[in-house]
Scaffold this motif. Structure first.
Motif, PDB file in Angstrom:
ATOM      1  N   GLY A  86       0.810  -1.211   0.000  1.00  0.00           N
ATOM      2  CA  GLY A  86       0.000   0.000   0.000  1.00  0.00           C
ATOM      3  C   GLY A  86       0.842   1.259   0.000  1.00  0.00           C
ATOM      4  N   GLU A  87       1.934   1.249   0.773  1.00  0.00           N
ATOM      5  CA  GLU A  87       2.833   2.412   0.807  1.00  0.00           C
ATOM      6  C   GLU A  87       3.493   2.621  -0.552  1.00  0.00           C
ATOM      7  OE1 GLU A  87       6.531   4.080   3.541  1.00  0.00           O
ATOM      8  OE2 GLU A  87       6.302   1.928   3.220  1.00  0.00           O
ATOM      9  N   ALA A  88       3.947   1.533  -1.177  1.00  0.00           N
ATOM     10  CA  ALA A  88       4.591   1.645  -2.492  1.00  0.00           C
ATOM     11  C   ALA A  88       3.606   2.172  -3.533  1.00  0.00           C
ATOM     12  CB  ALA A  88       5.136   0.281  -2.917  1.00  0.00           C
ATOM     13  N   HIS A  89       2.369   1.713  -3.478  1.00  0.00           N
ATOM     14  CA  HIS A  89       1.349   2.194  -4.416  1.00  0.00           C
ATOM     15  C   HIS A  89       1.119   3.688  -4.252  1.00  0.00           C
ATOM     16  CE1 HIS A  89      -2.310   2.345  -6.790  1.00  0.00           C
ATOM     17  NE2 HIS A  89      -2.934   2.923  -5.778  1.00  0.00           N
ATOM     18  N   ARG A  90       1.057   4.142  -3.015  1.00  0.00           N
ATOM     19  CA  ARG A  90       0.834   5.572  -2.770  1.00  0.00           C
ATOM     20  C   ARG A  90       1.995   6.408  -3.286  1.00  0.00           C
ATOM     21  NH1 ARG A  90      -3.033   8.660  -1.907  1.00  0.00           N
ATOM     22  NH2 ARG A  90      -2.462   9.643   0.074  1.00  0.00           N
ATOM     23  N   LEU A  91       3.194   5.867  -3.235  1.00  0.00           N
ATOM     24  CA  LEU A  91       4.373   6.602  -3.686  1.00  0.00           C
ATOM     25  C   LEU A  91       4.664   6.390  -5.167  1.00  0.00           C
ATOM     26  CD1 LEU A  91       6.725   5.958  -0.618  1.00  0.00           C
ATOM     27  CD2 LEU A  91       5.353   7.989  -1.109  1.00  0.00           C
ATOM     28  N   GLY A  92       3.808   5.597  -5.821  1.00  0.00           N
ATOM     29  CA  GLY A  92       3.985   5.370  -7.250  1.00  0.00           C
ATOM     30  C   GLY A  92       5.083   4.388  -7.584  1.00  0.00           C
ATOM     31  N   SER A  93       5.426   3.512  -6.647  1.00  0.00           N
ATOM     32  CA  SER A  93       6.483   2.522  -6.870  1.00  0.00           C
ATOM     33  C   SER A  93       5.863   1.140  -7.052  1.00  0.00           C
ATOM     34  CB  SER A  93       7.453   2.500  -5.683  1.00  0.00           C
ATOM     35  OG  SER A  93       7.971   3.793  -5.419  1.00  0.00           O
ATOM     36  N   SER A  94       6.672   0.211  -7.509  1.00  0.00           N
ATOM     37  CA  SER A  94       6.201  -1.164  -7.652  1.00  0.00           C
ATOM     38  C   SER A  94       6.173  -1.839  -6.283  1.00  0.00           C
ATOM     39  CB  SER A  94       7.112  -1.946  -8.600  1.00  0.00           C
ATOM     40  OG  SER A  94       8.451  -1.920  -8.134  1.00  0.00           O
ATOM     41  N   PRO A 239      -1.164  -6.728  13.689  1.00  0.00           N
ATOM     42  CA  PRO A 239      -1.509  -7.146  12.315  1.00  0.00           C
ATOM     43  C   PRO A 239      -2.724  -6.427  11.742  1.00  0.00           C
ATOM     44  CG  PRO A 239      -2.140  -8.843  13.894  1.00  0.00           C
ATOM     45  CD  PRO A 239      -1.350  -7.823  14.651  1.00  0.00           C
ATOM     46  N   LEU A 240      -3.703  -6.097  12.593  1.00  0.00           N
ATOM     47  CA  LEU A 240      -4.925  -5.483  12.081  1.00  0.00           C
ATOM     48  C   LEU A 240      -4.677  -4.089  11.516  1.00  0.00           C
ATOM     49  CD1 LEU A 240      -7.629  -6.604  14.679  1.00  0.00           C
ATOM     50  CD2 LEU A 240      -7.304  -7.406  12.328  1.00  0.00           C
ATOM     51  N   HIS A 241      -3.834  -3.298  12.183  1.00  0.00           N
ATOM     52  CA  HIS A 241      -3.611  -1.941  11.665  1.00  0.00           C
ATOM     53  C   HIS A 241      -2.808  -1.990  10.365  1.00  0.00           C
ATOM     54  CE1 HIS A 241       0.621  -1.666  12.951  1.00  0.00           C
ATOM     55  NE2 HIS A 241       0.655  -0.469  12.397  1.00  0.00           N
ATOM     56  N   PHE A 242      -1.923  -2.975  10.225  1.00  0.00           N
ATOM     57  CA  PHE A 242      -1.217  -3.155   8.955  1.00  0.00           C
ATOM     58  C   PHE A 242      -2.187  -3.547   7.847  1.00  0.00           C
ATOM     59  CE2 PHE A 242       3.026  -4.085  11.136  1.00  0.00           C
ATOM     60  CZ  PHE A 242       3.599  -2.908  10.690  1.00  0.00           C
ATOM     61  N   LEU A 243      -3.115  -4.446   8.173  1.00  0.00           N
ATOM     62  CA  LEU A 243      -4.087  -4.908   7.187  1.00  0.00           C
ATOM     63  C   LEU A 243      -4.959  -3.759   6.690  1.00  0.00           C
ATOM     64  CD1 LEU A 243      -5.465  -7.286   5.710  1.00  0.00           C
ATOM     65  CD2 LEU A 243      -6.925  -7.559   7.731  1.00  0.00           C
ATOM     66  N   VAL A 244      -5.488  -2.974   7.623  1.00  0.00           N
ATOM     67  CA  VAL A 244      -6.376  -1.872   7.253  1.00  0.00           C
ATOM     68  C   VAL A 244      -5.619  -0.806   6.462  1.00  0.00           C
ATOM     69  CG1 VAL A 244      -7.789   0.017   8.154  1.00  0.00           C
ATOM     70  CG2 VAL A 244      -7.967  -2.271   9.167  1.00  0.00           C
ATOM     71  N   LEU A 245      -4.464  -0.378   6.959  1.00  0.00           N
ATOM     72  CA  LEU A 245      -3.709   0.667   6.274  1.00  0.00           C
ATOM     73  C   LEU A 245      -3.211   0.191   4.913  1.00  0.00           C
ATOM     74  CD1 LEU A 245      -1.626   2.232   9.202  1.00  0.00           C
ATOM     75  CD2 LEU A 245      -3.542   3.260   7.977  1.00  0.00           C
ATOM     76  N   GLY A 246      -2.826  -1.096   4.813  1.00  0.00           N
ATOM     77  CA  GLY A 246      -2.382  -1.618   3.533  1.00  0.00           C
ATOM     78  C   GLY A 246      -3.488  -1.608   2.494  1.00  0.00           C
ATOM     79  N   LEU A 247      -4.675  -2.033   2.902  1.00  0.00           N
ATOM     80  CA  LEU A 247      -5.826  -2.026   1.977  1.00  0.00           C
ATOM     81  C   LEU A 247      -6.217  -0.605   1.589  1.00  0.00           C
ATOM     82  CD1 LEU A 247      -8.019  -4.827   3.608  1.00  0.00           C
ATOM     83  CD2 LEU A 247      -6.721  -4.969   1.464  1.00  0.00           C
ATOM     84  N   VAL A 248      -6.181   0.314   2.547  1.00  0.00           N
ATOM     85  CA  VAL A 248      -6.504   1.707   2.244  1.00  0.00           C
ATOM     86  C   VAL A 248      -5.470   2.277   1.266  1.00  0.00           C
ATOM     87  CG1 VAL A 248      -6.628   4.043   3.210  1.00  0.00           C
ATOM     88  CG2 VAL A 248      -7.764   2.142   4.377  1.00  0.00           C
ATOM     89  N   GLY A 249      -4.202   1.983   1.520  1.00  0.00           N
ATOM     90  CA  GLY A 249      -3.145   2.487   0.639  1.00  0.00           C
ATOM     91  C   GLY A 249      -3.300   1.989  -0.791  1.00  0.00           C
ATOM     92  N   LEU A 250      -3.716   0.736  -0.947  1.00  0.00           N
ATOM     93  CA  LEU A 250      -3.921   0.183  -2.290  1.00  0.00           C
ATOM     94  C   LEU A 250      -5.157   0.761  -2.967  1.00  0.00           C
ATOM     95  CD1 LEU A 250      -3.030  -3.555  -1.607  1.00  0.00           C
ATOM     96  CD2 LEU A 250      -1.717  -1.941  -2.997  1.00  0.00           C
ATOM     97  N   ALA A 251      -6.152   1.144  -2.158  1.00  0.00           N
ATOM     98  CA  ALA A 251      -7.403   1.688  -2.703  1.00  0.00           C
ATOM     99  C   ALA A 251      -7.272   3.152  -3.103  1.00  0.00           C
ATOM    100  CB  ALA A 251      -8.522   1.536  -1.676  1.00  0.00           C
ATOM    101  N   LEU A 252      -6.392   3.901  -2.421  1.00  0.00           N
ATOM    102  CA  LEU A 252      -6.228   5.332  -2.742  1.00  0.00           C
ATOM    103  C   LEU A 252      -5.376   5.505  -3.992  1.00  0.00           C
ATOM    104  CD1 LEU A 252      -5.550   6.750   0.838  1.00  0.00           C
ATOM    105  CD2 LEU A 252      -7.640   7.011  -0.504  1.00  0.00           C
ATOM    106  N   PRO A 253      -5.533   6.615  -4.684  1.00  0.00           N
ATOM    107  CA  PRO A 253      -4.687   6.886  -5.862  1.00  0.00           C
ATOM    108  C   PRO A 253      -3.272   7.272  -5.421  1.00  0.00           C
ATOM    109  CG  PRO A 253      -6.113   8.755  -5.426  1.00  0.00           C
ATOM    110  CD  PRO A 253      -6.550   7.678  -4.484  1.00  0.00           C
TER     111      PRO A 253
END
Length: 255
Positions: A86-94, A239-253
Motif C-alpha cells: 500500500g505504501e509503495a502504491h501511494r508513492l507510485g512505486s512497484s 496485524p490489524l492496523h497493517f491490514l487496514v492501512l495496507g488495503l486503504v493504501g492500495l485503494a487510494l490513488p
C-alpha cells in the motif's frame, strides 16, 4: 507512567508512523510542524523494546510469552507485506515481493527474548558461550533481515543491563541509551550523511533516543490497571492496523 500506559503510547506512536506513510500528512502541514511530528512515530520501536525487557524480567512464564510473540509474528507477516504494498502504491512505486520486506518487529522481539534467556543462563557459568550466543542471535537477525536487525538486539541488551536493579547516575544511563540509539542506526546515519539528508540523521538518532529515555526514565515498571483482554488487543492491533492501512493504501490513488 505504568507499563500499560507506556504500551498504549507505543501503539499510538506506531499507528501515527504507519498512518503517515500512507497519508503523508507532512505534505499538508506547515514546514516547522511537518519536521517535528515524525519524531512521535519514532517513539514506538524503543517502547516495544523496553516492554520486551520488562516482560522478560516480570513474566511468570517466559515460554508462553515467547510462543505468543512468535505466533503473532507469523500472523502479522502477511499484513506487514500488504502495508508495504500500500505504501509503495501511494508513492507510485512497484510493490515489493513478500520475501523482500524482511521480518516484522515481533520476530525481533522473539529473538530478543531468546537472546536474553541465553545470556541469563550462560553468563555466569561460561561467559564466552554467552558472548557467542549474542553474536549468533545478531548474525541471525542480519541474515534473515529482522526489523531493526542487530541494532535492536543491541538496544535490548543495553536496556537489560540498565534494568538490573543497580543504582547508577542518570547521566550514565542517558549516555548509554544515546550510544545504543546511534549504534543501532549507524548504517542509516552514514547513508543519510552521504546523500546530504541531514534532517534524517537527527530524526533517526534523536527520535529513538527520546523513545528510550521516555521508556527508561518515565516508566515506573508497574503493570498498572488493565482489563485481561488488553493483552490480546495489544497483540491483535499490530496485524490489524497493517491490514487496514495496507488495503486503504492500495485503494487510494498514488500521490
Amino acid at each position: 507512567m505504568t507499563v500499560t500506559a507506556l504500551k498504549l503510547l507505543g501503539l499510538c506512536s506506531m499507528l501515527w508512523d504507519h498512518f503517515s506513510a500512507i497519508f503523508q500528512p507532512g505534505l499538508y502541514l506547515p514546514g516547522p510542524l511537518a519536521r517535528v511530528v515524525p519524531y512521535f512515530g519514532r517513539l514506538a520501536a524503543p517502547i516495544f523494546l523496553y516492554s520486551l525487557v520488562s516482560g522478560f524480567r516480570h513474566t511468570r512464564d517466559r515460554r508462553r510469552y515467547g510462543v505468543r510473540l512468535l505466533g503473532f509474528a507469523l500472523l502479522s507477516q502477511l499484513p506487514y507485506w500488504l502495508f508495504f504494498c500500500g505504501e509503495a502504491h501511494r508513492l507510485g512505486s512497484s510493490s515489493p515481493a513478500l520475501g523482500d520486506i524482511g521480518l516484522n518487529i515481533l520476530f525481533t522481539l522473539f529473538l530478543g527474548l531468546v537472546m536474553l534467556s541465553l545470556v541469563e543462563r550462560l553468563w555466569y557459568p561460561h561467559r564466552p558461550a554467552a558472548v557467542l550466543a549474542v553474536a549468533g542471535c545478531m548474525l541471525l537477525a542480519r541474515l534473515l533481515d529482522f526489523e531493526g536487525r542487530e541494532g535492536y538486539l543491541l538496544i535490548i541488551l543495553v536496556l537489560y543491563h540498565l534494568t538490573d536493579g543497580k543504582k547508577r547516575p542518570r547521566w550514565q544511563a542517558a549516555l548509554l541509551l544515546l550510544l545504543a540509539a546511534v549504534l543501532a542506526r549507524w548504517r542509516l546515519i552514514l547513508l543519510a550523511a552521504e546523500t546530504g539528508m541531514h534532517p534524517s540523521i537527527l530524526l533517526n538518532t534523536l527520535g529513538p533516543f527520546l523513545g528510550l529515555a521516555l521508556a527508561y526514565f518515565g516508566c515506573n515498571s508497574e503493570k498498572g490497571p488493565a482489563p485481561r483482554w488488553f493483552r490480546w488487543v495489544n497483540y491483535l492491533f499490530y496485524p490489524l492496523h497493517f491490514l487496514v492501512l495496507g488495503l486503504v493504501g492500495l485503494a487510494l490513488p498514488p500521490l
